[in-house]
Design a protein around this motif. Structure first.
Motif, PDB file in Angstrom:
ATOM      1  N   SER A   1      -9.125   8.509   3.409  1.00 53.39           N
ATOM      2  CA  SER A   1      -9.226   7.264   2.641  1.00 53.39           C
ATOM      3  C   SER A   1      -7.905   6.946   1.953  1.00 53.39           C
ATOM      4  CB  SER A   1     -10.343   7.364   1.589  1.00 53.39           C
ATOM      5  OG  SER A   1     -11.601   7.446   2.205  1.00 53.39           O
ATOM      6  N   PHE A   2      -7.234   7.976   1.446  1.00 54.29           N
ATOM      7  CA  PHE A   2      -5.956   7.777   0.774  1.00 54.29           C
ATOM      8  C   PHE A   2      -4.889   7.310   1.764  1.00 54.29           C
ATOM      9  CE2 PHE A   2      -1.995   9.239  -1.270  1.00 54.29           C
ATOM     10  CZ  PHE A   2      -2.114   8.523  -2.445  1.00 54.29           C
ATOM     11  N   ALA A   3      -4.851   7.910   2.964  1.00 51.58           N
ATOM     12  CA  ALA A   3      -3.883   7.504   3.989  1.00 51.58           C
ATOM     13  C   ALA A   3      -4.126   6.056   4.430  1.00 51.58           C
ATOM     14  CB  ALA A   3      -3.962   8.442   5.191  1.00 51.58           C
ATOM     15  N   LYS A   4      -5.387   5.688   4.571  1.00 53.57           N
ATOM     16  CA  LYS A   4      -5.713   4.308   4.935  1.00 53.57           C
ATOM     17  C   LYS A   4      -5.264   3.345   3.834  1.00 53.57           C
ATOM     18  CE  LYS A   4      -9.896   3.582   6.541  1.00 53.57           C
ATOM     19  NZ  LYS A   4     -11.365   3.734   6.709  1.00 53.57           N
ATOM     20  N   ALA A   5      -5.452   3.757   2.594  1.00 56.86           N
ATOM     21  CA  ALA A   5      -5.037   2.914   1.472  1.00 56.86           C
ATOM     22  C   ALA A   5      -3.520   2.702   1.495  1.00 56.86           C
ATOM     23  CB  ALA A   5      -5.469   3.549   0.143  1.00 56.86           C
ATOM     24  N   LEU A   6      -2.778   3.761   1.752  1.00 55.03           N
ATOM     25  CA  LEU A   6      -1.312   3.644   1.777  1.00 55.03           C
ATOM     26  C   LEU A   6      -0.823   2.759   2.922  1.00 55.03           C
ATOM     27  CD1 LEU A   6      -0.115   7.241   0.868  1.00 55.03           C
ATOM     28  CD2 LEU A   6      -0.159   5.202  -0.583  1.00 55.03           C
ATOM     29  N   SER A   7      -1.400   2.937   4.111  1.00 61.75           N
ATOM     30  CA  SER A   7      -0.943   2.126   5.247  1.00 61.75           C
ATOM     31  C   SER A   7      -1.282   0.649   5.050  1.00 61.75           C
ATOM     32  CB  SER A   7      -1.532   2.648   6.556  1.00 61.75           C
ATOM     33  OG  SER A   7      -2.922   2.437   6.609  1.00 61.75           O
ATOM     34  N   TRP A   8      -2.451   0.382   4.508  1.00 62.35           N
ATOM     35  CA  TRP A   8      -2.826  -1.012   4.257  1.00 62.35           C
ATOM     36  C   TRP A   8      -1.953  -1.621   3.161  1.00 62.35           C
ATOM     37  CZ3 TRP A   8      -4.342  -5.132   6.285  1.00 62.35           C
ATOM     38  CH2 TRP A   8      -4.780  -6.214   5.512  1.00 62.35           C
ATOM     39  N   ARG A   9      -1.675  -0.841   2.122  1.00 62.21           N
ATOM     40  CA  ARG A   9      -0.859  -1.366   1.034  1.00 62.21           C
ATOM     41  C   ARG A   9       0.565  -1.631   1.489  1.00 62.21           C
ATOM     42  NH1 ARG A   9      -3.164  -4.406  -0.574  1.00 62.21           N
ATOM     43  NH2 ARG A   9      -1.147  -5.213  -1.073  1.00 62.21           N
ATOM     44  N   ALA A  10       1.105  -0.821   2.363  1.00 61.05           N
ATOM     45  CA  ALA A  10       2.459  -1.079   2.865  1.00 61.05           C
ATOM     46  C   ALA A  10       2.497  -2.450   3.532  1.00 61.05           C
ATOM     47  CB  ALA A  10       2.884   0.011   3.842  1.00 61.05           C
ATOM     48  N   THR A  11       1.505  -2.736   4.338  1.00 61.62           N
ATOM     49  CA  THR A  11       1.414  -4.045   4.989  1.00 61.62           C
ATOM     50  C   THR A  11       1.262  -5.158   3.958  1.00 61.62           C
ATOM     51  OG1 THR A  11       0.353  -2.990   6.888  1.00 61.62           O
ATOM     52  CG2 THR A  11       0.098  -5.376   6.692  1.00 61.62           C
TER      53      THR A  11
ATOM     54  N   ILE B   1       7.614  -7.408  -8.254  1.00 59.41           N
ATOM     55  CA  ILE B   1       6.213  -7.795  -8.018  1.00 59.41           C
ATOM     56  C   ILE B   1       5.604  -6.874  -6.958  1.00 59.41           C
ATOM     57  CG2 ILE B   1       4.726  -9.603  -7.065  1.00 59.41           C
ATOM     58  CD1 ILE B   1       6.664 -11.642  -8.374  1.00 59.41           C
ATOM     59  N   GLY B   2       6.330  -6.622  -5.886  1.00 56.39           N
ATOM     60  CA  GLY B   2       5.845  -5.743  -4.822  1.00 56.39           C
ATOM     61  C   GLY B   2       5.602  -4.322  -5.297  1.00 56.39           C
ATOM     62  N   ALA B   3       6.506  -3.794  -6.122  1.00 54.75           N
ATOM     63  CA  ALA B   3       6.370  -2.428  -6.628  1.00 54.75           C
ATOM     64  C   ALA B   3       5.139  -2.285  -7.533  1.00 54.75           C
ATOM     65  CB  ALA B   3       7.623  -2.020  -7.384  1.00 54.75           C
ATOM     66  N   THR B   4       4.910  -3.277  -8.375  1.00 56.83           N
ATOM     67  CA  THR B   4       3.747  -3.248  -9.257  1.00 56.83           C
ATOM     68  C   THR B   4       2.464  -3.357  -8.448  1.00 56.83           C
ATOM     69  OG1 THR B   4       5.039  -4.296 -11.001  1.00 56.83           O
ATOM     70  CG2 THR B   4       2.645  -4.386 -11.224  1.00 56.83           C
ATOM     71  N   GLU B   5       2.473  -4.280  -7.518  1.00 57.59           N
ATOM     72  CA  GLU B   5       1.298  -4.553  -6.704  1.00 57.59           C
ATOM     73  C   GLU B   5       0.907  -3.361  -5.835  1.00 57.59           C
ATOM     74  OE1 GLU B   5      -0.017  -6.368  -2.695  1.00 57.59           O
ATOM     75  OE2 GLU B   5       1.748  -5.201  -3.178  1.00 57.59           O
ATOM     76  N   VAL B   6       1.856  -2.641  -5.283  1.00 55.95           N
ATOM     77  CA  VAL B   6       1.531  -1.526  -4.397  1.00 55.95           C
ATOM     78  C   VAL B   6       0.771  -0.423  -5.134  1.00 55.95           C
ATOM     79  CG1 VAL B   6       3.673  -0.171  -4.601  1.00 55.95           C
ATOM     80  CG2 VAL B   6       2.360  -0.120  -2.478  1.00 55.95           C
ATOM     81  N   VAL B   7       1.129  -0.154  -6.376  1.00 61.18           N
ATOM     82  CA  VAL B   7       0.453   0.893  -7.152  1.00 61.18           C
ATOM     83  C   VAL B   7      -0.958   0.467  -7.524  1.00 61.18           C
ATOM     84  CG1 VAL B   7       0.490   2.204  -9.311  1.00 61.18           C
ATOM     85  CG2 VAL B   7       2.609   1.851  -8.029  1.00 61.18           C
ATOM     86  N   THR B   8      -1.088  -0.705  -8.113  1.00 61.86           N
ATOM     87  CA  THR B   8      -2.410  -1.135  -8.586  1.00 61.86           C
ATOM     88  C   THR B   8      -3.388  -1.355  -7.436  1.00 61.86           C
ATOM     89  OG1 THR B   8      -1.730  -3.462  -8.637  1.00 61.86           O
ATOM     90  CG2 THR B   8      -1.497  -2.213 -10.686  1.00 61.86           C
ATOM     91  N   LYS B   9      -2.935  -1.975  -6.373  1.00 62.47           N
ATOM     92  CA  LYS B   9      -3.856  -2.267  -5.275  1.00 62.47           C
ATOM     93  C   LYS B   9      -4.173  -1.033  -4.435  1.00 62.47           C
ATOM     94  CE  LYS B   9      -3.290  -7.188  -5.107  1.00 62.47           C
ATOM     95  NZ  LYS B   9      -2.843  -8.339  -4.348  1.00 62.47           N
ATOM     96  N   SER B  10      -3.297  -0.051  -4.380  1.00 63.21           N
ATOM     97  CA  SER B  10      -3.613   1.204  -3.682  1.00 63.21           C
ATOM     98  C   SER B  10      -4.754   1.921  -4.387  1.00 63.21           C
ATOM     99  CB  SER B  10      -2.395   2.124  -3.620  1.00 63.21           C
ATOM    100  OG  SER B  10      -1.417   1.590  -2.789  1.00 63.21           O
ATOM    101  N   LEU B  11      -4.667   1.987  -5.702  1.00 62.03           N
ATOM    102  CA  LEU B  11      -5.739   2.632  -6.466  1.00 62.03           C
ATOM    103  C   LEU B  11      -7.058   1.860  -6.333  1.00 62.03           C
ATOM    104  CD1 LEU B  11      -3.750   3.628  -9.666  1.00 62.03           C
ATOM    105  CD2 LEU B  11      -4.549   5.137  -7.835  1.00 62.03           C
ATOM    106  N   LEU B  12      -6.990   0.557  -6.406  1.00 62.26           N
ATOM    107  CA  LEU B  12      -8.205  -0.254  -6.272  1.00 62.26           C
ATOM    108  C   LEU B  12      -8.828  -0.104  -4.888  1.00 62.26           C
ATOM    109  CD1 LEU B  12      -7.164  -3.538  -8.101  1.00 62.26           C
ATOM    110  CD2 LEU B  12      -8.895  -1.890  -8.835  1.00 62.26           C
TER     111      LEU B  12
END
Length: 101
Positions: free
Chosen positions: A7-17, A39-50
């Motif tokens: 689930s974590f790997a899927k979250a990271l790959s989707w967030r990169a996109t 904006i991208g740096a902030t968004e990648v952290v918050t949306k990966s966790l969500l």
């Protein structure tokens, strides 16, 4: 069922996109590479966790699953309680034909 690491790997790959998309849109709107990166740096952290939390929550919901084996493994499903087993044994014992002595 997916593991936590999957689930974590899927979250990271989707967030990169998603982050690349957000940064491009931010760059087009603001015209600033620095602001788009922030904006991208902030968004990648918050949306990966969500996403991770969302994915794990959905694993607990059997809605729409075709594989019923998962639902059958849920605690309390298709597992007779000790009380039910005891009643079944008593019922079957009472139904036995009397022996002819």
């Amino acid at each position: 069922m997916d593991t936590h690491s999957r689930s974590f790997a899927k979250a990271l790959s989707w967030r990169a996109t998603g982050t690349i998309d957000t940064m491009i849109i931010s760059l087009v709107i603001t015209g600033s590479i620095k602001l788009a990166a922030a904006i991208g740096a902030t968004e990648v952290v918050t949306k990966s966790l969500l996403y991770y939390v969302h994915e794990r929550a959905w694993l607990k919901i059997p809605y729409g699953r075709k594989n019923t084996a998962y639902a059958q493994r849920l605690p309390g499903r298709n597992e007779p309680s000790q009380e039910k087993l005891k009643r079944r044994r008593q019922f079957l014992h009472c139904r036995q034909a009397p022996s002819m002595i």
